[in-house]
Design an enzyme around this catalytic site. Structure first.
Site, mmCIF file in Angstrom:
data_model
loop_
_atom_site.group_PDB
_atom_site.id
_atom_site.type_symbol
_atom_site.label_atom_id
_atom_site.label_comp_id
_atom_site.label_asym_id
_atom_site.label_seq_id
_atom_site.Cartn_x
_atom_site.Cartn_y
_atom_site.Cartn_z
ATOM 1 C CG ASP A 40 -1.899 -1.116 1.260
ATOM 2 O OD1 ASP A 40 -2.258 -1.618 0.176
ATOM 3 O OD2 ASP A 40 -2.322 -1.505 2.366
ATOM 4 C CE1 TYR A 56 3.994 -6.401 3.806
ATOM 5 C CE2 TYR A 56 3.323 -8.711 3.824
ATOM 6 C CZ TYR A 56 3.411 -7.487 3.177
ATOM 7 O OH TYR A 56 2.933 -7.359 1.899
#
Length: 259
Positions: A52, A110
């Site tokens: 994003d 992540y």
């Protein structure tokens, strides 16, 4: 025609995410421009993870097809001289023509970074969420372990998700404080794939647990009820980094498995 694979690192601060958009500057768009300048071909890369806006990466993966005679392992250097300074192709190689980075068995890791100091640090402000006060890291990690396994993560994804299913598998969740710089706290989540904003919502939930604003069992309750309102807030994008994507070694004859 050859299929080239690249491992890409970038500072996502000024970009509108990975995916190319007609009126915005994106990571994918910059890679495409660099490749077209380099090869003279109209090339569109295929990314493994469409991060994003504002999210960073050390190890995103992309592939592209080309007739260029440039050796596969030298594409990274050739591309880097044509890319902005905040995007770098760390390494490159060649894979089978049918390799697709989103259609393979994979593990993604992540890392969400928290600056746990009394005041924000200007040198870390672009890459971390600021949180002052004591943090219960043991409680955060124990709560995170409730997420390990295959679950319906509907409570931990944005309502904007377009995924066909909200079931995902989490392999591990860890919460650690940096030894070298104790103000830094790292939340690492490894899984087979993630929903829209999933890691940021997990991070926001664990931060609230660490701050004593919710109990550990609230994670189990949110999972069971599949209700987004029962999980924590979506943590800011700037603290999130895609650290690594791992594929079976057979797909990487000329590219290292890890940075």
């Amino acid at each position: 025609m050859r299929r080239i694979i690249c491992r890409v690192a970038y500072d996502g601060t000024t970009y509108s995410g990975w995916q190319e958009q007609p009126t915005a500057v994106t990571i994918e768009g910059e890679l495409n421009k660099a490749l077209q300048s380099l090869t003279g071909e109209e090339i569109h890369v295929i990314g493994a993870s469409r991060t994003d806006a504002g999210v960073h990466a050390l190890g995103n993966i992309c592939v592209f097809d080309t007739d260029s005679t440039i050796p596969p392992e030298r594409f990274n250097k050739a591309m880097n001289v044509r890319l902005p300074a905040d995007i770098r192709v760390v390494e490159s190689g060649e894979v089978a023509a049918d390799f697709h980075p989103r259609h393979q068995r994979t593990e993604k890791t992540y890392c969400y970074t928290i600056w746990n100091g009394d005041t924000e640090n200007p040198l870390w402000n672009r890459y971390s969420m600021h949180r002052y006060g004591e943090m219960d890291l043991d409680g955060m990690e124990l709560a995170g372990k409730h997420l390990v396994g295959t679950h319906d993560f509907k409570a931990f994804c944005s309502a904007r998700t377009s995924a066909e299913t909200t079931v995902r598998t989490i392999y591990d969740v860890t919460v650690q404080r940096s030894v070298e710089k104790p103000e830094l706290i790292y939340i690492r989540v490894t899984g087979n794939g993630f929903l829209y904003n999933m890691v940021r919502i997990i991070a926001g939930t664990l931060v609230e647990i660490g701050a004593g604003l919710r109990n550990r069992e609230s994670v189990l309750y949110a999972l069971r009820e599949k209700d987004r309102t029962l999980a924590g807030p979506t943590a800011p994008a700037k603290g999130l980094c895609l650290e690594e994507i791992r594929y079976p070694d057979a797909f990487f004859p000329t590219i290292r498995a890890k940075l």
